[in-house]
Design a protein around this motif. Structure first.
Motif, PDB file in Angstrom:
ATOM      1  N   MET A   1       0.846  -1.194   0.000  1.00  0.00           N
ATOM      2  CA  MET A   1       0.000   0.000   0.000  1.00  0.00           C
ATOM      3  C   MET A   1       0.878   1.240   0.000  1.00  0.00           C
ATOM      4  N   SER A   2       0.450   2.255  -0.749  1.00  0.00           N
ATOM      5  CA  SER A   2       1.253   3.477  -0.750  1.00  0.00           C
ATOM      6  C   SER A   2       0.629   4.483   0.210  1.00  0.00           C
ATOM      7  N   GLU A   3       1.234   5.634   0.203  1.00  0.00           N
ATOM      8  CA  GLU A   3       0.852   6.729   1.083  1.00  0.00           C
ATOM      9  C   GLU A   3      -0.641   7.088   0.944  1.00  0.00           C
ATOM     10  N   ILE A   4      -1.288   7.405   2.065  1.00  0.00           N
ATOM     11  CA  ILE A   4      -2.653   7.911   1.953  1.00  0.00           C
ATOM     12  C   ILE A   4      -2.724   9.329   2.522  1.00  0.00           C
ATOM     13  N   LYS A   5      -3.637  10.114   1.950  1.00  0.00           N
ATOM     14  CA  LYS A   5      -3.760  11.518   2.374  1.00  0.00           C
ATOM     15  C   LYS A   5      -5.114  11.725   3.027  1.00  0.00           C
ATOM     16  N   LEU A   6      -5.112  12.427   4.156  1.00  0.00           N
ATOM     17  CA  LEU A   6      -6.366  12.747   4.844  1.00  0.00           C
ATOM     18  C   LEU A   6      -6.372  14.230   5.175  1.00  0.00           C
ATOM     19  N   PHE A   7      -7.553  14.839   5.161  1.00  0.00           N
ATOM     20  CA  PHE A   7      -7.676  16.203   5.670  1.00  0.00           C
ATOM     21  C   PHE A   7      -8.474  16.139   6.965  1.00  0.00           C
ATOM     22  N   ILE A   8      -7.873  16.622   8.052  1.00  0.00           N
ATOM     23  CA  ILE A   8      -8.504  16.523   9.367  1.00  0.00           C
ATOM     24  C   ILE A   8      -8.757  17.933   9.892  1.00  0.00           C
ATOM     25  N   GLU A   9     -10.023  18.237  10.072  1.00  0.00           N
ATOM     26  CA  GLU A   9     -10.383  19.592  10.468  1.00  0.00           C
ATOM     27  C   GLU A   9     -10.736  19.649  11.946  1.00  0.00           C
ATOM     28  N   GLY A  10      -9.916  20.366  12.704  1.00  0.00           N
ATOM     29  CA  GLY A  10     -10.196  20.596  14.121  1.00  0.00           C
ATOM     30  C   GLY A  10      -9.501  19.604  15.041  1.00  0.00           C
ATOM     31  N   GLU A  11      -9.208  20.142  16.236  1.00  0.00           N
ATOM     32  CA  GLU A  11      -8.484  19.374  17.249  1.00  0.00           C
ATOM     33  C   GLU A  11      -9.254  18.111  17.665  1.00  0.00           C
ATOM     34  N   GLN A  12     -10.574  18.217  17.750  1.00  0.00           N
ATOM     35  CA  GLN A  12     -11.367  17.068  18.194  1.00  0.00           C
ATOM     36  C   GLN A  12     -11.294  15.901  17.226  1.00  0.00           C
ATOM     37  N   SER A 127       0.783  18.646   8.106  1.00  0.00           N
ATOM     38  CA  SER A 127       1.044  20.057   7.820  1.00  0.00           C
ATOM     39  C   SER A 127      -0.227  20.879   7.941  1.00  0.00           C
ATOM     40  N   ALA A 128      -0.034  22.099   8.446  1.00  0.00           N
ATOM     41  CA  ALA A 128      -1.166  23.007   8.671  1.00  0.00           C
ATOM     42  C   ALA A 128      -1.687  23.479   7.338  1.00  0.00           C
ATOM     43  N   GLU A 129      -3.010  23.518   7.232  1.00  0.00           N
ATOM     44  CA  GLU A 129      -3.618  23.972   5.995  1.00  0.00           C
ATOM     45  C   GLU A 129      -4.964  24.590   6.339  1.00  0.00           C
ATOM     46  N   ALA A 130      -5.169  25.837   5.986  1.00  0.00           N
ATOM     47  CA  ALA A 130      -6.404  26.565   6.287  1.00  0.00           C
ATOM     48  C   ALA A 130      -6.827  26.302   7.736  1.00  0.00           C
ATOM     49  N   ASN A 131      -8.032  25.807   7.963  1.00  0.00           N
ATOM     50  CA  ASN A 131      -8.502  25.588   9.340  1.00  0.00           C
ATOM     51  C   ASN A 131      -8.358  24.140   9.789  1.00  0.00           C
ATOM     52  N   GLY A 132      -7.506  23.415   9.129  1.00  0.00           N
ATOM     53  CA  GLY A 132      -7.307  22.016   9.505  1.00  0.00           C
ATOM     54  C   GLY A 132      -5.861  21.590   9.253  1.00  0.00           C
ATOM     55  N   ARG A 133      -5.692  20.306   9.084  1.00  0.00           N
ATOM     56  CA  ARG A 133      -4.353  19.752   8.862  1.00  0.00           C
ATOM     57  C   ARG A 133      -4.417  18.716   7.758  1.00  0.00           C
ATOM     58  N   SER A 134      -3.439  18.763   6.856  1.00  0.00           N
ATOM     59  CA  SER A 134      -3.373  17.643   5.925  1.00  0.00           C
ATOM     60  C   SER A 134      -2.360  16.638   6.447  1.00  0.00           C
ATOM     61  N   LEU A 135      -2.758  15.396   6.383  1.00  0.00           N
ATOM     62  CA  LEU A 135      -1.959  14.300   6.922  1.00  0.00           C
ATOM     63  C   LEU A 135      -1.600  13.348   5.798  1.00  0.00           C
ATOM     64  N   SER A 136      -0.348  12.952   5.807  1.00  0.00           N
ATOM     65  CA  SER A 136       0.069  11.903   4.898  1.00  0.00           C
ATOM     66  C   SER A 136       0.454  10.698   5.757  1.00  0.00           C
ATOM     67  N   LEU A 137      -0.165   9.567   5.486  1.00  0.00           N
ATOM     68  CA  LEU A 137       0.111   8.346   6.254  1.00  0.00           C
ATOM     69  C   LEU A 137       0.874   7.382   5.369  1.00  0.00           C
ATOM     70  N   LEU A 138       2.084   7.072   5.775  1.00  0.00           N
ATOM     71  CA  LEU A 138       2.910   6.158   4.989  1.00  0.00           C
ATOM     72  C   LEU A 138       3.157   4.872   5.772  1.00  0.00           C
ATOM     73  N   PRO A 139       2.454   3.789   5.398  1.00  0.00           N
ATOM     74  CA  PRO A 139       2.685   2.523   6.091  1.00  0.00           C
ATOM     75  C   PRO A 139       4.033   1.942   5.669  1.00  0.00           C
ATOM     76  N   GLN A 140       4.782   1.394   6.628  1.00  0.00           N
ATOM     77  CA  GLN A 140       6.098   0.846   6.312  1.00  0.00           C
ATOM     78  C   GLN A 140       6.222  -0.614   6.727  1.00  0.00           C
ATOM     79  N   GLY A 141       5.074  -1.267   6.780  1.00  0.00           N
ATOM     80  CA  GLY A 141       5.059  -2.683   7.127  1.00  0.00           C
ATOM     81  C   GLY A 141       3.614  -3.141   7.159  1.00  0.00           C
ATOM     82  N   PRO A 142       3.397  -4.456   7.319  1.00  0.00           N
ATOM     83  CA  PRO A 142       2.043  -5.010   7.278  1.00  0.00           C
ATOM     84  C   PRO A 142       1.111  -4.460   8.373  1.00  0.00           C
ATOM     85  N   ARG A 143       1.667  -4.197   9.558  1.00  0.00           N
ATOM     86  CA  ARG A 143       0.814  -3.639  10.618  1.00  0.00           C
ATOM     87  C   ARG A 143       0.295  -2.261  10.214  1.00  0.00           C
ATOM     88  N   GLY A 144       1.216  -1.428   9.754  1.00  0.00           N
ATOM     89  CA  GLY A 144       0.834  -0.076   9.327  1.00  0.00           C
ATOM     90  C   GLY A 144      -0.171  -0.128   8.185  1.00  0.00           C
TER      91      GLY A 144
END
Ligand code: ADP
Ligand code: MG
Length: 156
Positions: A1-12, A127-144
């Motif tokens: 699996m390659s990198e996945i991108k998520l946009f997460i808005e807000g601390e909660q 990384s910070a972006e507008a009112n949220g954060r963009s996240l890149s998740l890079l799994p580096q093994g079967p668990r990830g």
């Protein structure tokens, strides 16, 4: 699996993501948290540690380098290596003993420990972006990979 991108808005939502990752990993694994000061690495860690059942505060380990938690049978080591001057310091701290199969290690500023740290199950870059954060998740093994397969469905 390659990198996945998520946009997460807000601390909660960030803490909720951490809590889901806590359930998925069951308190085992090695997760690198990358990103500038203020990106949200500690916020995500707080969600994870609380998600494992810790009820007290989760402070940033900026000055202590590592904060240990014992939650029932689960052990978590939350590192912030920002102030680490040399990866060798980790050896002197006895950190090698922490990277065991039955513990969860969360590492902010992992590049400062390059050469000493083992390969992670997952690297999350925030990384910070507008009112949220963009996240890149890079799994580096079967668990990830198995954690990411679920997270991408739930947070996309
Ligand atoms: P770091 O540990 O990367 O230096 P912190 O976790 O201390 O950063 O977070 C810095 C700030 O970012 C906090 O004020 C927190 O509320 C905010 N924050 C964290 N995640 C998000 C998010 N997904 N959206 C908006 N703000 C966030
Ligand atoms: Mg932090």
């Amino acid at each position: 699996m390659s990198e996945i991108k998520l946009f997460i808005e807000g601390e909660q939502t960030m803490q909720h993501l951490g809590a889901r990752l806590a359930e998925l990993c069951g308190g085992r694994g090695l997760v690198f948290l990358d990103g500038d000061l203020g990106a949200g690495k500690t916020t995500l860690s707080r969600g994870l540690i609380r998600g494992l059942g810790h009820e007290g505060p989760v402070k940033s380990p900026t000055f202590t380098l590592v904060e240990p938690y014992e939650i029932g049978t689960v052990r978590v080591f939350h590192f912030d290596l920002y102030r680490l001057e040399d990866p060798e310091e980790l050896e002197f701290m006895g950190a090698r003993d922490y990277f065991q199969n039955d513990a969860l290690c969360l590492i902010e500023w992992p590049h400062r420990g390059a050469g000493f740290l083992p390969k992670p199950d997952l690297t999350i870059t925030i990384s910070a972006e507008a009112n949220g954060r963009s996240l890149s998740l890079l799994p580096q093994g079967p668990r990830g990979e198995s954690w990411c397969a679920v997270l991408v469905q739930e947070f996309k």
